[in-house]
Scaffold this motif. Structure first.
Motif, PDB file in Angstrom:
ATOM      1  N   VAL A  34     -13.181   2.420   0.490  1.00 43.03           N
ATOM      2  CA  VAL A  34     -13.097   2.845   1.890  1.00 43.03           C
ATOM      3  C   VAL A  34     -14.324   2.373   2.662  1.00 43.03           C
ATOM      4  O   VAL A  34     -14.217   1.789   3.738  1.00 43.03           O
ATOM      5  CB  VAL A  34     -12.939   4.371   1.989  1.00 43.03           C
ATOM      6  CG1 VAL A  34     -13.023   4.824   3.449  1.00 43.03           C
ATOM      7  CG2 VAL A  34     -11.611   4.791   1.381  1.00 43.03           C
ATOM      8  N   SER A  35     -15.501   2.612   2.107  1.00 43.11           N
ATOM      9  CA  SER A  35     -16.736   2.243   2.794  1.00 43.11           C
ATOM     10  C   SER A  35     -17.324   0.934   2.300  1.00 43.11           C
ATOM     11  O   SER A  35     -18.217   0.375   2.951  1.00 43.11           O
ATOM     12  CB  SER A  35     -17.773   3.355   2.617  1.00 43.11           C
ATOM     13  OG  SER A  35     -18.073   3.527   1.236  1.00 43.11           O
ATOM     14  N   GLY A  36     -16.866   0.432   1.144  1.00 47.50           N
ATOM     15  CA  GLY A  36     -17.437  -0.778   0.575  1.00 47.50           C
ATOM     16  C   GLY A  36     -18.772  -0.549  -0.099  1.00 47.50           C
ATOM     17  O   GLY A  36     -19.473  -1.506  -0.434  1.00 47.50           O
ATOM     18  N   ARG A  37     -19.145   0.705  -0.311  1.00 43.17           N
ATOM     19  CA  ARG A  37     -20.428   1.027  -0.919  1.00 43.17           C
ATOM     20  C   ARG A  37     -20.377   0.781  -2.427  1.00 43.17           C
ATOM     21  O   ARG A  37     -19.419   1.173  -3.099  1.00 43.17           O
ATOM     22  CB  ARG A  37     -20.784   2.480  -0.633  1.00 43.17           C
ATOM     23  CG  ARG A  37     -22.114   2.941  -1.212  1.00 43.17           C
ATOM     24  CD  ARG A  37     -22.338   4.401  -0.877  1.00 43.17           C
ATOM     25  NE  ARG A  37     -22.398   4.587   0.570  1.00 43.17           N
ATOM     26  CZ  ARG A  37     -22.124   5.737   1.177  1.00 43.17           C
ATOM     27  NH1 ARG A  37     -21.753   6.780   0.471  1.00 43.17           N
ATOM     28  NH2 ARG A  37     -22.213   5.826   2.489  1.00 43.17           N
TER      29      ARG A  37
ATOM     30  N   ASN B 279      -6.710   7.725   7.769  1.00 41.86           N
ATOM     31  CA  ASN B 279      -7.090   7.786   6.353  1.00 41.86           C
ATOM     32  C   ASN B 279      -6.437   6.679   5.531  1.00 41.86           C
ATOM     33  O   ASN B 279      -6.467   6.743   4.294  1.00 41.86           O
ATOM     34  CB  ASN B 279      -6.711   9.144   5.754  1.00 41.86           C
ATOM     35  CG  ASN B 279      -7.450  10.285   6.416  1.00 41.86           C
ATOM     36  OD1 ASN B 279      -8.640  10.169   6.695  1.00 41.86           O
ATOM     37  ND2 ASN B 279      -6.745  11.377   6.680  1.00 41.86           N
ATOM     38  N   ALA B 280      -5.856   5.686   6.183  1.00 39.90           N
ATOM     39  CA  ALA B 280      -5.185   4.590   5.474  1.00 39.90           C
ATOM     40  C   ALA B 280      -6.115   3.394   5.394  1.00 39.90           C
ATOM     41  O   ALA B 280      -6.569   2.876   6.417  1.00 39.90           O
ATOM     42  CB  ALA B 280      -3.880   4.205   6.188  1.00 39.90           C
TER      43      ALA B 280
ATOM     44  N   VAL C 146       0.865  -1.180   0.000  1.00 40.84           N
ATOM     45  CA  VAL C 146       0.000   0.000   0.000  1.00 40.84           C
ATOM     46  C   VAL C 146       0.898   1.223   0.000  1.00 40.84           C
ATOM     47  O   VAL C 146       1.669   1.448   0.929  1.00 40.84           O
ATOM     48  CB  VAL C 146      -0.932   0.009   1.226  1.00 40.84           C
ATOM     49  CG1 VAL C 146      -1.820   1.253   1.202  1.00 40.84           C
ATOM     50  CG2 VAL C 146      -1.774  -1.251   1.261  1.00 40.84           C
ATOM     51  N   SER C 147       0.798   2.009  -1.071  1.00 37.23           N
ATOM     52  CA  SER C 147       1.601   3.220  -1.184  1.00 37.23           C
ATOM     53  C   SER C 147       0.906   4.364  -0.455  1.00 37.23           C
ATOM     54  O   SER C 147      -0.270   4.645  -0.701  1.00 37.23           O
ATOM     55  CB  SER C 147       1.816   3.571  -2.659  1.00 37.23           C
ATOM     56  OG  SER C 147       2.610   4.721  -2.777  1.00 37.23           O
ATOM     57  N   ILE C 148       1.634   5.031   0.435  1.00 32.31           N
ATOM     58  CA  ILE C 148       1.089   6.141   1.216  1.00 32.31           C
ATOM     59  C   ILE C 148       1.500   7.450   0.547  1.00 32.31           C
ATOM     60  O   ILE C 148       2.684   7.620   0.207  1.00 32.31           O
ATOM     61  CB  ILE C 148       1.614   6.100   2.670  1.00 32.31           C
ATOM     62  CG1 ILE C 148       1.332   4.721   3.295  1.00 32.31           C
ATOM     63  CG2 ILE C 148       0.977   7.202   3.497  1.00 32.31           C
ATOM     64  CD1 ILE C 148      -0.121   4.368   3.383  1.00 32.31           C
TER      65      ILE C 148
ATOM     66  N   MET D  50      -6.669   0.761   9.335  1.00 32.10           N
ATOM     67  CA  MET D  50      -5.537   0.608  10.246  1.00 32.10           C
ATOM     68  C   MET D  50      -5.968   0.855  11.696  1.00 32.10           C
ATOM     69  O   MET D  50      -6.775   1.745  11.989  1.00 32.10           O
ATOM     70  CB  MET D  50      -4.418   1.586   9.872  1.00 32.10           C
ATOM     71  CG  MET D  50      -3.994   1.500   8.418  1.00 32.10           C
ATOM     72  SD  MET D  50      -3.571  -0.172   7.870  1.00 32.10           S
ATOM     73  CE  MET D  50      -2.194  -0.518   8.950  1.00 32.10           C
ATOM     74  N   LYS D  51      -5.418   0.043  12.594  1.00 34.02           N
ATOM     75  CA  LYS D  51      -5.669   0.198  14.026  1.00 34.02           C
ATOM     76  C   LYS D  51      -4.388   0.642  14.722  1.00 34.02           C
ATOM     77  O   LYS D  51      -3.560   1.313  14.129  1.00 34.02           O
ATOM     78  CB  LYS D  51      -6.185  -1.129  14.606  1.00 34.02           C
ATOM     79  CG  LYS D  51      -7.580  -1.512  14.116  1.00 34.02           C
ATOM     80  CD  LYS D  51      -8.047  -2.825  14.736  1.00 34.02           C
ATOM     81  CE  LYS D  51      -8.232  -2.715  16.231  1.00 34.02           C
ATOM     82  NZ  LYS D  51      -8.770  -3.970  16.830  1.00 34.02           N
TER      83      LYS D  51
END
Length: 899
Positions: free
Chosen positions: A782-785, A665-666, A624-626, A683-684
């Motif tokens: 992000v939300s899976g919508r 925001n990751a 995952v590129s930040i 991320m946690k």
């Protein structure tokens, strides 16, 4: 419009006197000269021209063939000296033996692997593909002459033998194909099936090798009899009858990986690598004699990776273990084994080559280090019994070629009527080189046929006031170049010097300069190959600027081999472009069974040197590129392991501080093709190293945020496409002809997913139109919508798609109309303010610059359109510019290798 290349006018020369019947024209006036030239043009032969749209269509084009696994030399007669090769990339090619140039090349399908290769009658190339497809090609031009399909047992040893008999009396010797239990005779003239027998059905034997003795009409098949036995059967080449089956069994289970067979004996290895089994082939004997020899009586340290090399040595066999290779002589009368030579380090042994009067020669290439010299190899050619060394040469290969993996030997006759030998070698980087008389005659960069990842890098900036010593490698070469240019100007240069001057001028042209241009068109194309080699190609003419076989990814004795997976931009200096070079990151996976699971390697994009490397104890499943860089302009990345933990790299305090602000925001997602599911993760907190054994850097736990389950009975995921993370959009609006404004939905978390009916999802034209449907999804990761869903009845894959800015283009097959189609989806955000006045813009009372949130309610409008498209595609891409101002162009790669 045509661009005229040039005209050759016949019938007129302008001289001061008549010569040899040529017309003499005295030029009295310019008008007379024009008249004569006009008449000459009408009387001359047609001129050569090309159309305007053909000018500059292709800047450069390079052809490669891949890693060679079969090679057959054709050096007889007065014709061109060739070598015909088959590669692991399923390519068949004929090469000029003197220069390495490709005469012709055919690339087979992805599953159409070439199992055997032969040259028949000096003018036909015979190939066996997928175990059951036999093809004949015309040697001079590569034209396909005939193709025959036969029965085969896949998963067994496959072979093709030129028989010494002509069964169908067409004056061309025929062919014998063996594939597991099936034996098939094929006409060498037209591929007609002459006879076929199933050895497993009649004799319960799976034939691994076929031996042709001195008798013309007989052959012997050697194979496995059950799990612990060897068998010998006699084959009548004219009728295919099998007779005189001889079998013998051992106490242990035999390994079916390799069975070494000669005309006098066969050698197999126990599956536990404890014993070697020698079967004596004696046609006059009534039974098959087996002699077992413990491996430890021959090798003091057999190691854990003992294997019988698949070579065709006459009178001897070759064994390879962890750090040594041994040559064992076989007594054809008693079956006893004796040690001939023990070689340590990297050793490669060629197949046996029949030279003259039933004499055979074998080549061995062993790695040696003489003083400080690196990549020096000894090439030795031995006779049948290995006691006589016919030829020995020392050759040095460039360090980026690596070790020699394969060698093919060829003999030629010198002027004094003695035999000389040349060797065709395959390097660790998949390159192909011809060695002769201790020199490298030519080398091909065929590893570029197996590129797994590619990216670009900027060239160095051009500096003012650079001295000659910095531009040229040394002053002598600089002076030599200027002297050759002077000789060329005075017409004193030789043809070779003229060619060198022309090449130097081409290298100094604007298109091929080794520095960055103003518009950024000149770049370095960095490609990572399957062998673990990274090369930099100049986009001007495609020449290789530098190559590096990455040292940290090479297999070492007792260590794992690494398979390259990803090539990423790591450091792209902008403020320090004069002082620092771009750096790329290579991510590789290790072979299973080792504590080391993956590796990271950082390579300087300008110098081609490895800066550092790290071995990791976890496998890297996703990167995952930040969109963050530290003070040294290194881009931050999250490496996701098999437990879905995120490892932050670079693992520094500065990177950690930057990422903790961005952590909320990751997000990332994964696609499970087996279960037809998609999952999204966030991320946690940071993992406590006191509670979990963490060996590398900073590790974050993740949590599953959403899941999408596609109905596996009706839908199978066939394509998942996202936007480029570095894509730039110049404007967020689209102005319509009536001056209305539409706001683009510019969401970088948008992903396009296409599903098709599971039945025959990748085979065009085989499914029933009524039972086939293609479904396209637009999903926020992000939300899976699910933002949009559209169904295309009677459609089928394969699906190729691109996502750019606010639109998606995808390509598929229409089963009912029997043609290809393309569809376009444009996504617009209706929640933006439709009417903006000057005062609102000045006061900031508008929502055109409000950031898009995946959790905010959105009102989207999706516009769709479909088109007929007749071409079959295998790739799609979209152009990209630095500021996104230039209009986007679709690049479509067809199955005929056109763009």
């Amino acid at each position: 419009m045509r661009h005229w290349i040039g005209c050759f006018v016949k019938g007129i020369r302008i001289f001061g006197e008549a010569r040899g019947g040529w017309m003499v024209v005295a030029m009295a006036s310019p008008r007379l000269l024009l008249l004569v030239v006009a008449v000459a043009l009408f009387l001359s032969s047609p001129c050569h021209a090309i159309y305007e749209d053909q000018v500059g269509v292709r800047d450069w084009h390079q052809q490669y063939i891949g890693r060679v696994k079969h090679a057959v030399f054709q050096t007889q007669g007065a014709g061109r000296k060739r070598v015909v090769v088959a590669t692991e990339e399923n390519a068949l090619a004929s090469l000029n033996l003197r220069t390495g140039e490709i005469y012709w090349r055919h690339v087979f399908g992805a599953t159409d692997s070439i199992d055997a290769l032969e040259v028949s009658m000096g003018k036909y190339v015979i190939t066996l593909s997928k175990g059951h497809i036999v093809r004949a090609w015309h040697l001079p031009d590569g034209a396909l002459l005939w193709e025959t399909r036969i029965h085969a047992n896949l998963g067994f040893n496959l072979g093709l033998v030129k028989m010494p008999v002509d069964i169908d009396d067409d004056k061309i010797n025929d062919l014998l194909v063996f594939s597991g239990s099936f034996l098939t005779a094929i006409s060498g003239a037209d591929g007609t099936l002459l006879w076929q027998v199933d050895a497993a059905a009649s004799k319960n034997i799976f034939i691994e090798k076929v031996v042709l003795p001195t008798e013309e009409s007989k052959a012997y098949g050697v194979g496995f009899y059950g799990i612990n036995g060897l068998a010998l059967v006699e084959i009548d080449l004219k009728t295919g009858d099998l007779s005189e089956l001889k079998t013998a069994e051992t106490a242990g289970i035999l390994s079916t990986d390799h069975l070494h067979v000669t005309k006098d004996f066969a050698v197999a290895l126990h599956s536990d690598a404890e014993n070697l089994v020698v079967a004596l082939i004696n046609p006059s004997s009534e039974s098959l004699t087996l002699v077992e020899t413990p491996v430890r009586s021959l090798l003091t340290n057999p190691g854990t990776t003992l294997k019988l090399l698949s070579t065709k040595l006459e009178g001897a066999i070759s064994l390879s273990s962890d750090d040594q290779t041994v040559i064992l002589a076989v007594d054809s009368s008693s079956g006893k084994l004796s040690l001939v030579e023990r070689l340590t380090g990297a050793v490669t042994v060629s197949d046996s080559l029949s030279v003259l009067d039933e004499k055979h020669a074998t080549a061995m290439i062993e790695f040696s280090v003489e003083g400080n010299a690196q990549n020096v190899f000894n090439l030795r050619v031995h006779g049948t019994d290995f006691s006589d060394e016919i030829q020995k040469e020392t050759v040095k290969l460039p360090s980026h070629r690596g070790l020699v993996q394969k060698v093919f030997l060829n003999a030629y006759v010198r002027t004094d009527r003695s035999h000389g030998f040349r060797a065709l070698v395959v390097g660790e980087d998949d390159s192909l080189s011809l060695l002769q008389q201790g020199e490298v005659v030519w080398t091909r960069e065929d590893g570029l046929a197996s590129i797994v990842e590619a990216t670009t890098a900027e060239l160095p900036l051009e500096r003012d006031g650079v001295s000659v010593a910095e531009v040229e490698h040394d002053l002598a070469e600089w002076l030599k170049g200027h002297i050759m240019k002077l000789k060329a100007t005075l017409f004193l240069a030789t043809p070779d010097e003229l060619a060198a001057v022309q090449k130097a001028r081409l290298n100094l042209a604007d298109k091929t300069k080794p520095t960055r241009d103003h518009n950024g068109f000149r770049k370095l194309l960095l490609v990572l190959t399957k062998s673990g080699k990274i090369s930099a190609l100049h986009t001007g003419d495609g020449h290789v600027v530098w190559s590096l076989l990455v040292p940290s990814l090479r297999a070492s004795y007792g260590g794992p081999a690494f398979v390259p997976r990803k090539l990423l931009q790591w450091q792209v200096p902008h403020q320090h472009a004069l002082d620092e070079n771009p750096v790329v990151l290579i991510i590789a996976q290790a072979d299973p069974g080792y504590d080391v699971k993956s590796a990271l390697s950082w390579v300087d994009a300008h110098k081609g040197t490895e800066l550092q490397s790290v071995k990791l104890s976890f496998p890297v499943m996703r990167v995952v590129s930040i969109p963050l860089t530290d003070s040294s302009e290194q881009r931050l990345h999250l490496l996701i392991d098999n437990l879905r933990r995120g490892h932050l790299f670079p693992a520094t305090e500065e990177s950690l501080a930057l990422f903790l602000k961005y952590k909320e925001n990751a997000y990332f997602y994964e696609v499970d093709d087996a279960d037809q599911k998609m999952h999204g993760y966030g991320m946690k907190d940071l993992v406590d190293p006191n509670l979990v054994d963490i060996k590398e850097g900073y590790v974050f736990e993740t949590e599953k945020l959403w899941s999408i389950v596609f109905p596996s009975e009706t839908e199978a995921i066939t394509a998942v496409v996202t936007r480029r993370p570095d894509e730039v959009s110049h404007t967020q609006t689209k102005v319509l002809p009536n001056r209305d404004v539409l706001f683009k939905y510019l969401n970088k978390n948008l992903v396009f997913v296409a599903t098709v009916t599971p039945k025959n999802k990748d085979v065009v034209g085989t499914a029933n139109p009524e039972d086939s449907t293609l479904v396209a999804y637009l999903i926020d990761t992000v939300s899976g919508r699910i933002l949009h869903r559209i169904s295309h009845p009677n459609m089928q894959g394969p699906v190729h798609a691109v996502v750019s800015e606010n639109w998606v283009v995808y390509h598929y097959f229409n089963l009912r109309q029997r043609r290809y189609e393309m569809s376009v989806l444009e996504i617009y955000d209706q929640s933006r303010l439709p009417d903006k006045g000057v005062v609102q813009l000045m006061l900031g009372q508008h929502n055109s610059s409000v950031p898009i949130s995946s959790y905010s309610p959105i009102n989207l409008e999706v516009k769709g359109q479909s088109y007929y498209f007749t071409f079959t595609l295998k790739s799609m891409a979209v152009t990209s510019t630095a500021k996104g101002i230039t209009a986007k162009q679709l690049l479509l790669g067809t199955v005929t290798d056109q763009v």
